[in-house]
Design a protein around this motif. Sequence first.
Motif, PDB file in Angstrom:
ATOM      1  N   ASP A   1       3.493 -11.468  -9.552  1.00 25.23           N
ATOM      2  CA  ASP A   1       4.483 -11.090 -10.317  1.00 25.23           C
ATOM      3  C   ASP A   1       4.860  -9.846 -10.098  1.00 25.23           C
ATOM      4  N   GLY A   2       3.858  -8.962  -9.327  1.00 17.35           N
ATOM      5  CA  GLY A   2       4.372  -7.460  -9.161  1.00 17.35           C
ATOM      6  C   GLY A   2       2.987  -6.928  -8.785  1.00 17.35           C
ATOM      7  N   LEU A   3       2.924  -5.638  -8.729  1.00 19.49           N
ATOM      8  CA  LEU A   3       1.671  -5.020  -8.660  1.00 19.49           C
ATOM      9  C   LEU A   3       0.814  -4.948  -9.896  1.00 19.49           C
TER      10      LEU A   3
ATOM     11  N   GLU B   1       6.466  -0.237 -13.755  1.00 25.32           N
ATOM     12  CA  GLU B   1       7.228   0.858 -12.984  1.00 25.32           C
ATOM     13  C   GLU B   1       6.420   1.882 -12.333  1.00 25.32           C
ATOM     14  N   VAL B   2       6.592   2.211 -10.969  1.00 25.05           N
ATOM     15  CA  VAL B   2       5.936   3.291 -10.393  1.00 25.05           C
ATOM     16  C   VAL B   2       6.739   4.165  -9.668  1.00 25.05           C
TER      17      VAL B   2
ATOM     18  N   GLU C   1      -2.742   3.028  -5.077  1.00 19.83           N
ATOM     19  CA  GLU C   1      -3.102   2.324  -3.854  1.00 19.83           C
ATOM     20  C   GLU C   1      -4.404   1.683  -4.301  1.00 19.83           C
ATOM     21  N   GLN C   2      -5.408   2.204  -4.982  1.00 24.44           N
ATOM     22  CA  GLN C   2      -6.463   1.662  -5.390  1.00 24.44           C
ATOM     23  C   GLN C   2      -6.729   0.253  -6.074  1.00 24.44           C
ATOM     24  N   TYR C   3      -5.508  -0.209  -6.534  1.00 27.03           N
ATOM     25  CA  TYR C   3      -5.323  -1.356  -7.405  1.00 27.03           C
ATOM     26  C   TYR C   3      -4.996  -2.390  -6.197  1.00 27.03           C
ATOM     27  N   VAL C   4      -4.687  -2.134  -4.753  1.00 28.98           N
ATOM     28  CA  VAL C   4      -4.369  -3.148  -4.050  1.00 28.98           C
ATOM     29  C   VAL C   4      -5.539  -3.947  -3.501  1.00 28.98           C
TER      30      VAL C   4
ATOM     31  N   MET D   1      -0.043  -6.836  -0.047  1.00 25.73           N
ATOM     32  CA  MET D   1       0.681  -5.906  -0.985  1.00 25.73           C
ATOM     33  C   MET D   1       0.423  -4.471  -0.670  1.00 25.73           C
ATOM     34  N   LYS D   2      -0.567  -4.328   0.278  1.00 29.76           N
ATOM     35  CA  LYS D   2      -0.773  -3.034   0.543  1.00 29.76           C
ATOM     36  C   LYS D   2       0.423  -2.558   1.561  1.00 29.76           C
ATOM     37  N   SER D   3       0.969  -3.461   2.406  1.00 27.95           N
ATOM     38  CA  SER D   3       2.356  -3.084   3.037  1.00 27.95           C
ATOM     39  C   SER D   3       3.331  -2.863   2.268  1.00 27.95           C
ATOM     40  N   LYS D   4       3.515  -3.679   1.070  1.00 25.61           N
ATOM     41  CA  LYS D   4       4.606  -3.781   0.237  1.00 25.61           C
ATOM     42  C   LYS D   4       4.548  -2.625  -0.496  1.00 25.61           C
ATOM     43  N   LEU D   5       3.326  -2.153  -1.078  1.00 18.15           N
ATOM     44  CA  LEU D   5       3.308  -0.846  -1.765  1.00 18.15           C
ATOM     45  C   LEU D   5       3.766   0.466  -1.011  1.00 18.15           C
ATOM     46  N   LYS D   6       3.459   0.432   0.282  1.00 18.29           N
ATOM     47  CA  LYS D   6       3.846   1.498   1.328  1.00 18.29           C
ATOM     48  C   LYS D   6       5.262   1.597   1.543  1.00 18.29           C
ATOM     49  N   ILE D   7       5.962   0.435   1.862  1.00 21.66           N
ATOM     50  CA  ILE D   7       7.121   0.372   1.830  1.00 21.66           C
ATOM     51  C   ILE D   7       8.052   0.687   0.688  1.00 21.66           C
ATOM     52  N   ALA D   8       7.624  -0.088  -0.487  1.00 22.93           N
ATOM     53  CA  ALA D   8       8.331   0.222  -1.711  1.00 22.93           C
ATOM     54  C   ALA D   8       8.468   1.924  -2.170  1.00 22.93           C
TER      55      ALA D   8
END
Length: 256
Positions: A171-173, A188-189, A196-199, A213-220
Motif C-alpha cells: 500500500d506504500g512505504l 507523504e514524503v 531509507e532505513q525503512y526499506v 521498494m529500495k529502487s522505488k524510493l530512490k526514483i520517487a
Amino acid sequence: MSTKRVVIKVGTNVMTNRNNRIVGPVLHELVRQIAELYEKGYQPVLVSSGSAIAGKEVLGDCDFKDPSTRRQIFSSVGQPRMMRHYYTMFNSFGMHCAQLLATKRDFAPGKHRENMINCYEGLLAEGIVPIANEDDAVSLTMSMFTDNDELASLVAELINADALILLTDTDGLYTGHPDDDDSEKLTEVHPEQKVEQYVQESDKAEGEGRGGMKSKLKIAKEAARKNITCYIANGKKHNVIVDLLEGKEIGTKFQA
C-alpha cells in the motif's frame, strides 16, 4: 481542465498471482482506469513489466544458463503476448495503444532522444496510449535500466509529466515490514526526508522483475526533486490510479 500527463508503471508483482501467472482481471482493471483518465482529459503513458514472466509461462524453461540470454529469450517471447492482452483490452474501451521499446542510450542527449520525444508527442497528440518497456532483446547488460521504475522516471521526464505512479503489491512505504503490526504507512514524503532505513531488502526469483521498494524510493525522490509528483501505491486495489489523482490519501506521495 488543462491536459495533464501521467506515467503509470505496473510491476510484475502487481499483474501476477502467487503462482507467478499473469492475472487477466488485474490488467483489465488497469486498462479501465487508464481509459477513465483519458476521458477526464489526461494523457496517460503506461510502463509495463511482465514480458519475461509471460515468456516463461509459454516456454516453461529454456536450455541457456546465461541469465542475460535467458532474459532475452523469455522477454522476446513474452512481449508480443503482453501487447496482445493490452491491444484487446484497450480496443474494448474504444482506444488505441502502441508499443515503445527503448534502451538506455535512447535517453541520452542527441538524435535518439529527439526521435523518441517526437514519437511520444505524436502518439499522445493522436490519443494513443504509449506502452513502454525495455528492449530486452537488444539491451546490453552494462547499459540496461536498473529496472522499469527507472525507465518510467526517464519517460516521465522526457514528456514533462505532471505525475508518476509506481504500482506495486504493497500500500506504500512503511516504517517497517508492511505485515508487522507496529509498522505505519507514510502518507507523504519530502525528497530530503531520510526514510531509507525503512526499506526491506527483496529477494526475487527469475522473471519476477528487478525492481523493489529500495529502487522505488530512490526514483520517487528523484522525480519529486524534478517537480514530478510521484506516488507509490498498491496496484491490486480497485480504482487506485483514479483515486490517487483525485487526491485521496492512499499510497505514499512524494512531493517537493
